[in-house]
Write an enzyme that holds these catalytic residues in place. Sequence first.
Site, PDB file in Angstrom:
ATOM      1  CB  SER A  91      -0.909   0.035   1.229  1.00  0.00           C
ATOM      2  OG  SER A  91      -2.203  -0.351   0.862  1.00  0.00           O
ATOM      3  CE  LYS A 138      -3.673   0.788  -1.629  1.00  0.00           C
ATOM      4  NZ  LYS A 138      -4.400   0.304  -0.456  1.00  0.00           N
ATOM      5  CE1 TYR A 198      -3.696  -1.070  -5.397  1.00  0.00           C
ATOM      6  CE2 TYR A 198      -4.295  -3.392  -5.468  1.00  0.00           C
ATOM      7  CZ  TYR A 198      -4.066  -2.232  -4.744  1.00  0.00           C
ATOM      8  OH  TYR A 198      -4.194  -2.237  -3.374  1.00  0.00           O
ATOM      9  CE1 TYR A 253      -3.587  -0.279   4.666  1.00  0.00           C
ATOM     10  CE2 TYR A 253      -2.291  -0.826   6.583  1.00  0.00           C
ATOM     11  CZ  TYR A 253      -2.462  -0.840   5.231  1.00  0.00           C
ATOM     12  OH  TYR A 253      -1.535  -1.421   4.423  1.00  0.00           O
ATOM     13  CB  VAL A 271      -0.455  -5.918   3.916  1.00  0.00           C
ATOM     14  CG1 VAL A 271      -1.726  -5.249   4.381  1.00  0.00           C
ATOM     15  CG2 VAL A 271      -0.440  -6.128   2.417  1.00  0.00           C
TER      16      VAL A 271
HETATM   17  N1  GLU Z   1      -1.784  -5.297  -2.575  1.00  0.00           N
HETATM   18  C1  GLU Z   1      -2.468  -5.175  -1.334  1.00  0.00           C
HETATM   19  C2  GLU Z   1      -3.975  -5.284  -1.526  1.00  0.00           C
HETATM   20  O1  GLU Z   1      -4.512  -4.658  -2.381  1.00  0.00           O
HETATM   21  C3  GLU Z   1      -2.111  -3.876  -0.683  1.00  0.00           C
HETATM   22  C4  GLU Z   1      -2.785  -3.721   0.624  1.00  0.00           C
HETATM   23  C5  GLU Z   1      -2.014  -2.975   1.649  1.00  0.00           C
HETATM   24  O2  GLU Z   1      -0.791  -2.959   1.704  1.00  0.00           O
HETATM   25  O3  GLU Z   1      -2.723  -2.386   2.466  1.00  0.00           O
HETATM   26  O4  GLU Z   1      -4.628  -5.995  -0.854  1.00  0.00           O
END
Ligand code: GLU
Length: 305
Positions: free
Chosen positions: A61, A64, A189, A241, A259
């Site tokens: 994430s 992002k 993604y 989060y 994650v």
């Molecule tokens: N690739 C992970 C997903 O989309 C990223 C989630 C994350 O790191 O919060 O579930």
Amino acid sequence: MKEILQRIHAESKHASAHGSVASYIPALASARPEALGLAAVTAEGKIFAVGDARTRFTIQSISKVFALAYVMTELGEDAVFSRVGKEPTGDPFNSIIRLETSAGRKPFNPLINAGAIVVSGLMPGFSPEDKGARFRAFVGQLIGRKDVERDEAVYLSEKGTAARNRSIAWFLKELDLLPGEVEETLDVYFRQCAVSVDAVDLARAAAVLCLDGIDPVRGERVLEARTARVCKSLMVTCGMYDGSGEFAVDVGIPAKSGVGGGIMAAVRDRMGLGVYGPALDDRGNSAAGLDALRRLSEELDLRVL
Ligand code: GLU
């Protein structure tokens, strides 16, 4: 600085016992839960690394933030924020519920999966491979490395299991928020999430953010100041989060977690911090990483909020 990091590393290591490694992407489950790496890049360009700070892991994430910065750089702010909001949700990162129930029917922010998938759909390039390669080159600019790679096993593992993200993407398509094909957008993604970094890389990118776009190691501007500020603001409100509010109160620094176990934190005008600790708490944040950032913030008076 090195001694402080070493001491905090020793104090925070045990906190990994309060978390567990992510396994919903099967390839992530092979990480060592007790690993902990801490890195700092100061505003003067000095680099400090302790513990597992040179262990590679997938950015997940945290990508992002880089994807947001990349698309803002390539296409401008409006291209993103005409399709995605700037508000926190308080929901888990992969929640789909508000896409249907909110009045605007667009993702709340670019740091939840729904918003991030829209941003991935805007990336320039001819194919998912090309888009992924261009994105990695952009990340390489931020972290001062030309050889940024993708972890193929994690990429394929997520691609093969991402029912939830597929549901989100199809919903976004129905809302007319994805310009391209659903599966191709998801491919972009998954590629961006599987970019392989270490804690030093995260500290380096965080240092760029903390200096509003200047890389302190090379002394060069690598990001527009406005872009860096937008990223940091969203990191404060949405970066950790549904633990973002608590993190703002306890630690008080703009930060983004993934994650894969990484956290990047940007301390205005002072330093970028990078953390790796793959054992996650129940919100998906690195358990030992959170402990270390709490201690560092306290000890070095890093709080900017
Ligand atoms: N690739 C992970 C997903 O989309 C990223 C989630 C994350 O790191 O919060 O579930």
